[in-house]
Design an enzyme around this catalytic site. Structure first.
Site, PDB file in Angstrom:
ATOM      1  CB  SER A 154      31.073 -22.826  49.766  1.00  0.00           C
ATOM      2  OG  SER A 154      31.147 -23.996  48.998  1.00  0.00           O
ATOM      3  CD  GLN A 197      37.729 -22.700  54.787  1.00  0.00           C
ATOM      4  OE1 GLN A 197      37.385 -23.357  55.754  1.00  0.00           O
ATOM      5  NE2 GLN A 197      38.038 -23.255  53.625  1.00  0.00           N
ATOM      6  CG  ASN A 234      41.505 -20.169  52.033  1.00  0.00           C
ATOM      7  OD1 ASN A 234      41.425 -18.948  52.081  1.00  0.00           O
ATOM      8  ND2 ASN A 234      42.156 -20.795  51.067  1.00  0.00           N
ATOM      9  CB  THR A 272      34.026 -19.697  43.111  1.00  0.00           C
ATOM     10  OG1 THR A 272      35.013 -20.421  43.866  1.00  0.00           O
ATOM     11  CG2 THR A 272      34.698 -18.915  42.004  1.00  0.00           C
ATOM     12  CB  CYS A 280      50.817 -27.989  42.046  1.00  0.00           C
ATOM     13  SG  CYS A 280      52.291 -28.859  41.591  1.00  0.00           S
ATOM     14  CB  THR A 322      15.700 -25.094  37.043  1.00  0.00           C
ATOM     15  OG1 THR A 322      14.920 -24.590  35.957  1.00  0.00           O
ATOM     16  CG2 THR A 322      14.829 -25.982  37.919  1.00  0.00           C
TER      17      THR A 322
END
Ligand SMILES: *Cc1c(COP(=O)(O)O)cnc(C)c1O
Length: 386
Positions: free
Chosen positions: A199, A179, A151, A72, A325, A237
């Protein structure tokens, strides 16, 4: 009870070898890579090595990698970074309707700041058509951002063709490849992308680390300002535990990608064909050919995805539903809706995403559970008559 995990697109467990490799980073390898003394120099070597490992998996140069905190963050850095740097040249961005929220919500935010965003439609397989991209380009277009692998459905988008169009039109191109990494071969040069996000936790590294590929020579705004880390491109860092783990995971996954993909193809086929054989009124969602080897998205008519998810969970099987949801109500998936799948079938969609921990026994156990569970839920549906 058996516990079977079919949700590898949501996150993956840390690979045992990776976890073992990073143990010393909690203790003796604690230095700050910016320090000039022994403690810093020692850790710097591991930092450089991790960059080589991540770059190696996507065929980039190590200095083209910027470590981030997540996929993200990479999406935000790429899109806002280009938008801010190029604001005097134009404020038009092209994306697709099936992007991850990490891209879609950044685009929406930029719209609220005066940018203009074109959301390209997809076809029934979830494909963006390169000609649509070409047609959408304007004089004031500064960025195209389109994902490599979706995804939810596993559909692979024509990133290479879009990259060629972007380059020919002199428009920067970012792709969310979160993905895709580790699941298919990636060559960022051959794909003509300028920016690509990745990611760690989707490829058997821990959560909280990611990478942004930034093509050499590219000058965009920073997202996080502060120290001179990441060659002045991302302050803070370095998360050495995450970075070292991400590097190691990329090396392992890269070494085994072909063998593991063959295994995934086999397990996916066995699971998919088994479900289609044993359960009727099932709709396959996604591109049947251009797709990730591990992902299955299916709509079970007359079954609510959430009910199915819960019933499978009671049997130890973890899957995800196509809908998110929010505030107590379930909204159908924006990806499936964009594919023009009727709303009730979107509400019936579940995703099964396989990974390294899965075996043939897992698949066969799921095949022994799913038909009965689906039938029981259908018997409770007022619309199902059989
Ligand atoms: C998971 C995912 C992200 C977000 O990555 P995080 O590291 O969880 O922030 C972005 N894009 C896609 C396609 C994803 O699947």
């Amino acid at each position: 009870m058996k516990r079977i995990y079919f949700d590898y697109n949501a996150t993956t467990p840390v690979h045992a070898e990776v976890a073992n490799f990073v143990k010393p980073f909690f203790h003796e390898l604690f230095g700050n890579p910016s320090s000039l003394h022994w403690a810093g120099r020692e850790i710097r070597g591991y930092y450089d090595k991790a960059k080589e490992q991540v770059a190696g998996l996507i065929k980039a140069e190590p200095h083209e990698i910027v470590f981030t905190s997540s996929g993200t963050e990479g999406d935000n850095h790429a899109i806002k970074g280009v938008a801010y740097a190029k604001r005097d040249q134009g404020k038009h961005i092209i994306t697709s309707t099936i992007e991850h929220p990490g891209v879609l919500n950044v685009c929406k935010y930029l719209e609220s700041k005066g940018y203009d965003v074109t959301y390209l439609p997809v076809d029934g397989n979830g494909q963006v058509h390169p000609e649509d991209v070409k047609r959408a380009i304007r004089k004031d277009t500064i960025l195209i951002t389109i994902m490599y692998a979706n995804n939810e459905t596993g559909t692979l988008l024509p990133v290479r063709e879009i990259g060629e169009i972007a380059r020919a039109s002199d428009v920067l191109f970012h792709s969310d490849m979160v993905q895709a990494i580790g699941k298919i071969d990636i060559d960022v040069k051959a794909l003509s992308v300028d920016l690509a996000s990745f990611s760690g936790h989707k490829v058997y590294a821990p959560k909280g680390v990611g990478a942004l590929y930034m093509r050499e020579g590219l000058d965009i705004d920073n997202l996080i300002h502060g120290g001179h880390q990441e060659e002045g491109r991302r302050a803070g860092t370095e998360n050495m535990i995450g970075i070292a783990a991400f590097g190691k995971a990329c090396e392992i996954v890269g070494d085994e990608i072909e063998e593991e993909n063959r295994r995934m193809e086999y397990l996916r086929k066995r699971l998919l064909e088994g479900i289609l054989r044993k359960v009727d009124l099932v709709r396959f969602n996604g591109d049947p050919v251009n797709r990730l080897p591990n992902t299955i998205n299916l709509s079970f008519e007359f079954v609510e995805a959430e009910s199915l998810l819960i019933a499978l969970d009671l049997n130890g099987i973890a899957v995800s539903s196509g809908s998110a949801c929010s505030s107590g109500s379930t909204e159908p998936s924006h990806v499936l809706l964009a594919m023009d799948i009727p709303a009730e079938l979107c509400q019936s969609a579940i995703r099964l995403s396989l990974g390294r921990g899965n075996t043939e026994e897992d698949v066969d156990y799921a095949l022994s559970v799913i038909p009965g569970v689906v039938d029981r839920l259908r018997q409770m549906s007022p619309f199902y008559k059989k």
